[in-house]
Every structure is written in structure tokens, then in C-alpha cells.
Motif scaffolding. Sequence first.
Motif, PDB file in Angstrom:
ATOM      1  N   ASP A 153       0.844  -1.193   0.000  1.00  0.00           N
ATOM      2  CA  ASP A 153       0.000   0.000   0.000  1.00  0.00           C
ATOM      3  C   ASP A 153       0.879   1.243   0.000  1.00  0.00           C
ATOM      4  OD1 ASP A 153       0.956   0.125   2.583  1.00  0.00           O
ATOM      5  OD2 ASP A 153      -1.010   0.012   3.551  1.00  0.00           O
ATOM      6  N   ILE A 154       0.259   2.403  -0.027  1.00  0.00           N
ATOM      7  CA  ILE A 154       1.008   3.659  -0.126  1.00  0.00           C
ATOM      8  C   ILE A 154       1.969   3.825   1.040  1.00  0.00           C
ATOM      9  CG2 ILE A 154       0.766   6.175  -0.066  1.00  0.00           C
ATOM     10  CD1 ILE A 154      -1.832   5.848  -1.628  1.00  0.00           C
ATOM     11  N   ALA A 155       1.540   3.417   2.221  1.00  0.00           N
ATOM     12  CA  ALA A 155       2.367   3.603   3.418  1.00  0.00           C
ATOM     13  C   ALA A 155       3.656   2.799   3.375  1.00  0.00           C
ATOM     14  CB  ALA A 155       1.564   3.225   4.662  1.00  0.00           C
ATOM     15  N   HIS A 156       3.728   1.778   2.508  1.00  0.00           N
ATOM     16  CA  HIS A 156       4.895   0.888   2.495  1.00  0.00           C
ATOM     17  C   HIS A 156       5.516   0.764   1.103  1.00  0.00           C
ATOM     18  CE1 HIS A 156       2.565  -0.390   6.047  1.00  0.00           C
ATOM     19  NE2 HIS A 156       3.741  -0.651   6.574  1.00  0.00           N
ATOM     20  N   GLU A 157       5.286   1.741   0.245  1.00  0.00           N
ATOM     21  CA  GLU A 157       5.830   1.659  -1.110  1.00  0.00           C
ATOM     22  C   GLU A 157       7.353   1.632  -1.109  1.00  0.00           C
ATOM     23  OE1 GLU A 157       4.051   4.871  -3.230  1.00  0.00           O
ATOM     24  OE2 GLU A 157       2.432   3.631  -4.031  1.00  0.00           O
ATOM     25  N   ALA A 158       7.972   2.355  -0.179  1.00  0.00           N
ATOM     26  CA  ALA A 158       9.438   2.423  -0.153  1.00  0.00           C
ATOM     27  C   ALA A 158      10.063   1.103   0.288  1.00  0.00           C
ATOM     28  CB  ALA A 158       9.891   3.552   0.775  1.00  0.00           C
ATOM     29  N   ASP A 159       9.373   0.378   1.177  1.00  0.00           N
ATOM     30  CA  ASP A 159       9.895  -0.890   1.678  1.00  0.00           C
ATOM     31  C   ASP A 159       8.721  -1.836   1.873  1.00  0.00           C
ATOM     32  OD1 ASP A 159      11.165  -3.000   2.830  1.00  0.00           O
ATOM     33  OD2 ASP A 159      11.623  -2.002   4.719  1.00  0.00           O
ATOM     34  N   ASN A 180       8.697  -4.881   2.869  1.00  0.00           N
ATOM     35  CA  ASN A 180       8.966  -6.008   3.774  1.00  0.00           C
ATOM     36  C   ASN A 180       8.094  -5.919   5.036  1.00  0.00           C
ATOM     37  OD1 ASN A 180      10.604  -8.399   4.376  1.00  0.00           O
ATOM     38  ND2 ASN A 180      11.397  -7.176   6.074  1.00  0.00           N
ATOM     39  N   TYR A 181       6.787  -6.074   4.847  1.00  0.00           N
ATOM     40  CA  TYR A 181       5.851  -5.906   5.950  1.00  0.00           C
ATOM     41  C   TYR A 181       4.614  -6.754   5.687  1.00  0.00           C
ATOM     42  CZ  TYR A 181       2.411  -3.562   3.072  1.00  0.00           C
ATOM     43  OH  TYR A 181       1.453  -3.322   2.119  1.00  0.00           O
ATOM     44  N   VAL A 182       3.800  -6.881   6.723  1.00  0.00           N
ATOM     45  CA  VAL A 182       2.437  -7.378   6.560  1.00  0.00           C
ATOM     46  C   VAL A 182       1.629  -6.798   7.713  1.00  0.00           C
ATOM     47  CG1 VAL A 182       2.778  -9.519   7.908  1.00  0.00           C
ATOM     48  CG2 VAL A 182       0.999  -9.426   6.135  1.00  0.00           C
ATOM     49  N   TYR A 183       0.396  -6.425   7.440  1.00  0.00           N
ATOM     50  CA  TYR A 183      -0.496  -6.010   8.518  1.00  0.00           C
ATOM     51  C   TYR A 183      -1.027  -7.249   9.228  1.00  0.00           C
ATOM     52  CZ  TYR A 183      -0.762  -1.272   6.504  1.00  0.00           C
ATOM     53  OH  TYR A 183      -0.470  -0.023   6.036  1.00  0.00           O
ATOM     54  N   LEU A 184      -0.973  -7.250  10.551  1.00  0.00           N
ATOM     55  CA  LEU A 184      -1.610  -8.279  11.353  1.00  0.00           C
ATOM     56  C   LEU A 184      -2.764  -7.634  12.118  1.00  0.00           C
ATOM     57  CD1 LEU A 184       1.164 -10.561  12.889  1.00  0.00           C
ATOM     58  CD2 LEU A 184       0.058 -10.681  10.669  1.00  0.00           C
ATOM     59  N   LEU A 208       5.938  -6.355  11.244  1.00  0.00           N
ATOM     60  CA  LEU A 208       4.538  -6.632  11.560  1.00  0.00           C
ATOM     61  C   LEU A 208       3.865  -5.314  11.930  1.00  0.00           C
ATOM     62  CD1 LEU A 208       4.956  -9.904  13.664  1.00  0.00           C
ATOM     63  CD2 LEU A 208       4.695  -9.638  11.183  1.00  0.00           C
ATOM     64  N   ASP A 209       2.961  -4.877  11.093  1.00  0.00           N
ATOM     65  CA  ASP A 209       2.311  -3.578  11.241  1.00  0.00           C
ATOM     66  C   ASP A 209       0.933  -3.795  11.865  1.00  0.00           C
ATOM     67  OD1 ASP A 209       1.037  -1.084  10.916  1.00  0.00           O
ATOM     68  OD2 ASP A 209       2.211  -0.647   9.112  1.00  0.00           O
ATOM     69  N   VAL A 248      -4.991  -1.695   1.545  1.00  0.00           N
ATOM     70  CA  VAL A 248      -5.712  -1.345   0.315  1.00  0.00           C
ATOM     71  C   VAL A 248      -4.799  -0.574  -0.627  1.00  0.00           C
ATOM     72  CG1 VAL A 248      -7.682  -0.058  -0.619  1.00  0.00           C
ATOM     73  CG2 VAL A 248      -7.926  -1.328   1.517  1.00  0.00           C
ATOM     74  N   HIS A 249      -4.930  -0.848  -1.921  1.00  0.00           N
ATOM     75  CA  HIS A 249      -4.134  -0.162  -2.932  1.00  0.00           C
ATOM     76  C   HIS A 249      -5.059   0.391  -4.023  1.00  0.00           C
ATOM     77  CE1 HIS A 249      -4.804  -3.964  -5.020  1.00  0.00           C
ATOM     78  NE2 HIS A 249      -4.241  -4.583  -3.978  1.00  0.00           N
ATOM     79  N   ALA A 250      -4.487   1.058  -4.997  1.00  0.00           N
ATOM     80  CA  ALA A 250      -5.286   1.751  -6.016  1.00  0.00           C
ATOM     81  C   ALA A 250      -6.104   0.809  -6.884  1.00  0.00           C
ATOM     82  CB  ALA A 250      -4.362   2.597  -6.892  1.00  0.00           C
TER      83      ALA A 250
END
Length: 335
Positions: free
Chosen positions: A215-221, A223-227, A253-254, A289-291
Motif C-alpha cells: 500500500d502507499i504507506a509501504h511503497e518504499a519498503d 517487507n511488511y504485513v499487517y496483522l 509486523l504492522d 488497500v491499494h489503487a
Amino acid sequence: MKKVLLCALTLNLISCGAHQPKNVENADVMDFATTINADELKDHLYIFASDEFEGRETGEPGQKKAAEYLKTEYKKLGIPSPLGGDDYYQEVPSSAFRGSVKESENVLAFIEGSEFPNEILVISSHYDHVGMDDQGNIFNGADDDGSGTVAVLEIAEAFMTAKEKGYGPKRSILFLNVTGEEKGLIGSKFYTDNPVFPLTETVANLNIDMIGRTDIAHEADGNYVYLIGSDKLSTELHNLSEEVNAKYVNLALDYTYNDENDPNRFYYRSDHYNFAKNNIPIIFYFNGVHADYHKMTDTPDKIRYDLLEKRARLVFLTAWEVANRAERPFVDKAE
């Protein structure tokens, strides 16, 4: 003659021994986690999110094709149905839906546990999407939730590979691909209203809905997942999840959407919630969510298969720990 028979018997026992249960604590779990790989996920998803499946709208021909694809893949893996024989479908009647939605199917596959067979871990995804528009344009739903669905297939393969090598899970695992999520979580509600296994013996639900993008908040990196929901009912499950990630995967872990005050209220918007309502501990895995969300542009070429691989491995490794611990996750909170 006796020597010949004795030799034959000995060879037969040696051969059979390769399939005998082994001490699962001695298994190198990463040997099985690495069977979940980007290439196989991509192969599955380019089929599953293709135009052939017509957007997989609940009750429509494309959804039926998708159900048949899942059934065929489970059979190829040698994973049986908990319903017996060739019946991998839990029929969801049209009366379960609001409006004019046609009857549909949840798809179920099952690996029986070696020590606690009556305790069930559910690994779920929804395999439906939103279909086509009035002009015949197809909404392929590659991320939503093709990504979760193909991850479940790969996780199932990893567990079956382990079982074939003698390291079957201690607890039973139900692979549950639900229908009707886009119609109001209908497939998962129907399952929890009509469970194949008692909900009191269902120890946890790991639910995967959109894990192939950023998503937009993690475009730079990426290496994450929302839990979401990991600590709502069981502190132990939350801690287990954190420990597994730190030991094996090291994703960020976000927990942004885990906040009860978050206006998106994602905790209530995917299939895990029907398990949580029954005080079954859950973890919801999500990329945000993404575009392309619910648009025709949610296509397989947009998927980050390296991330999909890593996130799917995290779910598998967490499931492995839940399935093989001495005790089921303790519920210390109530929904």
C-alpha cells in the motif's frame, strides 16, 4: 523359501518405515517452508485470476470453475476432504444470502493430526470476487483474494510434504476456502453456523485476505504485513506469532489496523471475524488497500511474488507452531 520371505518382509518394513510418524520436534521446518515459492504461487495465480474464471462472482459459472480448480489441486496433493470421498464442497444454499445470490460452495480439505486429531486449526481464504460489469469487463481479483487462496494451496502442499516425510501435524488442519466474502462474509458465517468440526475444538483461525501487494504507506519498503486481531482473544497466540516471525521471516509486523479505533474496522470485514465471534483466536494477514482494490486492474502482473512468498511462509510457520505445540492457544480474553 523362509529366507526369501524373511528378506521380503524386512524390505517391506524398511520401505513402510519411510511413512511412519516421526518426532515432529526433530523436523527442519524450513525444509517444508521453502516448498512455498514465488514461481508456484505465480503459476497458480495466473490461472486462478485469469479471464477464464470470469471474476469468480459468488454463484456464477466462474466461481464454480474456481471451486473445481481448488478441488483438483487438493486431490493432486493427495489431501482428502473431511466430508468423505470425492466431496470437497460444503454447499451454501441461496437462502443463506441476502438478495438474489445463487447457491455456492465452500471448498474444504483436511490433514488429520497425529496426536490431537480432534483439535482443529483452520487456515482460510475467500476465493470469490466481484465478477464482471454490465459491459462484460472482468474483475480478476488477483490480490483480492487470489493471493490468499493460492497461498493456502501452497501452505497445504507444505504440510502434506511434511506428512509424507513422517512429520505430520499433531493437530488436525482444515484448509477452508470460503465463498461469498464479497457478499457479506456469507461462506464463513455458513461454516461457523454449520461447522464440520465442533467450534469448541477449533483452536485458531489464520485468515489470509490480500497479501500480494503493497500500500502507499509501504511503497518504499515492502517487507511488511499487517496483522489484525492476533491479540484480541489470545495473548499467547499473539506472542507465538511474534516469536515465529522473529525466528524465521523477519517481516515488519504492522498493527496499525489492529487499533479498535481505526475507522476502517478491518477486523470486522473478513472471514476470520465469524470465528472470532465464537471466541476462536484469529490472525488476519493483510497487505492493505491499494489503487487497484475492486477494480479491473487488480491483475496477476501487479503481484509482488517475492512478498507473497514471504508472507505465505510466515502463515505456514505460524500454523506449524500452533499445530505442534503441547497446548492449544489459551483464550484469556472474550469477544
